[in-house]
Write a protein that holds these residues in place. Structure first.
Motif, short mmCIF file in Angstrom:
data_model
loop_
_atom_site.label_atom_id
_atom_site.label_comp_id
_atom_site.label_asym_id
_atom_site.label_seq_id
_atom_site.Cartn_x
_atom_site.Cartn_y
_atom_site.Cartn_z
N GLN A 65 0.83 -1.19 0.00
CA GLN A 65 0.00 0.00 0.00
C GLN A 65 0.87 1.26 0.00
OE1 GLN A 65 -0.04 -2.50 2.36
NE2 GLN A 65 -2.06 -2.76 3.23
N ASP A 67 0.53 4.11 -1.56
CA ASP A 67 -0.22 5.37 -1.42
C ASP A 67 -0.44 5.71 0.05
OD1 ASP A 67 -0.34 5.61 -4.16
OD2 ASP A 67 -2.36 4.76 -4.32
N TYR A 68 -0.78 4.69 0.84
CA TYR A 68 -0.98 4.90 2.26
C TYR A 68 0.34 5.26 2.94
CZ TYR A 68 -2.79 4.27 6.98
OH TYR A 68 -3.16 4.46 8.28
N GLU A 70 2.81 6.88 1.60
CA GLU A 70 3.07 8.28 1.24
C GLU A 70 2.20 9.22 2.08
OE1 GLU A 70 4.60 11.67 -0.44
OE2 GLU A 70 5.39 9.64 -0.41
N HIS A 71 0.96 8.86 2.33
CA HIS A 71 0.07 9.65 3.17
C HIS A 71 0.64 9.78 4.59
CE1 HIS A 71 -3.62 11.06 5.07
NE2 HIS A 71 -3.54 10.03 5.91
N ILE A 72 1.11 8.68 5.15
CA ILE A 72 1.70 8.68 6.49
C ILE A 72 2.97 9.52 6.51
CG2 ILE A 72 2.84 7.24 8.23
CD1 ILE A 72 0.83 5.05 7.48
N ARG A 73 3.78 9.38 5.47
CA ARG A 73 5.04 10.14 5.40
C ARG A 73 4.77 11.64 5.39
NH1 ARG A 73 8.08 12.96 2.33
NH2 ARG A 73 6.70 12.82 0.55
N ARG A 74 3.76 12.07 4.63
CA ARG A 74 3.44 13.50 4.56
C ARG A 74 2.87 14.03 5.88
NH1 ARG A 74 -0.53 13.72 0.51
NH2 ARG A 74 0.15 11.86 -0.54
N ASP A 75 2.09 13.22 6.59
CA ASP A 75 1.39 13.68 7.79
C ASP A 75 2.18 13.49 9.08
OD1 ASP A 75 -0.63 14.37 6.12
OD2 ASP A 75 -1.98 12.74 6.71
N SER A 76 3.35 12.91 9.03
CA SER A 76 4.13 12.64 10.25
C SER A 76 5.42 13.44 10.24
CB SER A 76 4.46 11.15 10.34
OG SER A 76 3.28 10.39 10.33
#
Length: 108
Positions: A65, A67-68, A70-76
């Motif tokens: 996953q 995409d997920y 990348e989402h975590i990387r951007r938000d952390s």
């Protein structure tokens, strides 16, 4: 471990080592291809399984996953991405250290 030499090279080496003399053209004359009667066997891939235990604080995206991730990387603020292969000895050896680091940092 060194890769195996091509089959044509092996056939040529056998042909060239007759006694101590080198035979010209032996590489091409001794090698013959025959049609195989073997049938292709296709084995379906095993479904992916989690590399880390279910009790581990590591978020294991073993189904790819990205995409997920990348989402975590951007938000952390801090993220450690550990790319592994479940059959790799180095990945297996690092698994315990990754879990320890995740346990220490999970509350932050």
């Amino acid at each position: 471990m060194r890769p195996c030499p091509p089959l044509s090279l092996l056939a040529g080496q056998r042909a060239l080592r007759r006694g101590s003399e080198v035979l010209p053209g032996a590489l091409s004359s001794d090698f013959r291809m025959e049609e195989s009667r073997a049938k292709d066997v296709i084995i379906p891939a095993k479904p992916p399984v989690s590399f880390f235990s279910s009790r581990s604080p590591v978020l294991d995206l073993f189904q790819g996953q990205l995409d997920y991730a990348e989402h975590i990387r951007r938000d952390s603020e801090v993220v450690l991405l550990f790319f592994y292969a479940p059959w790799c000895g180095q990945s297996i050896a690092a698994r315990a250290e990754i879990e320890q680091a995740a346990s220490r940092l999970s509350d932050q």
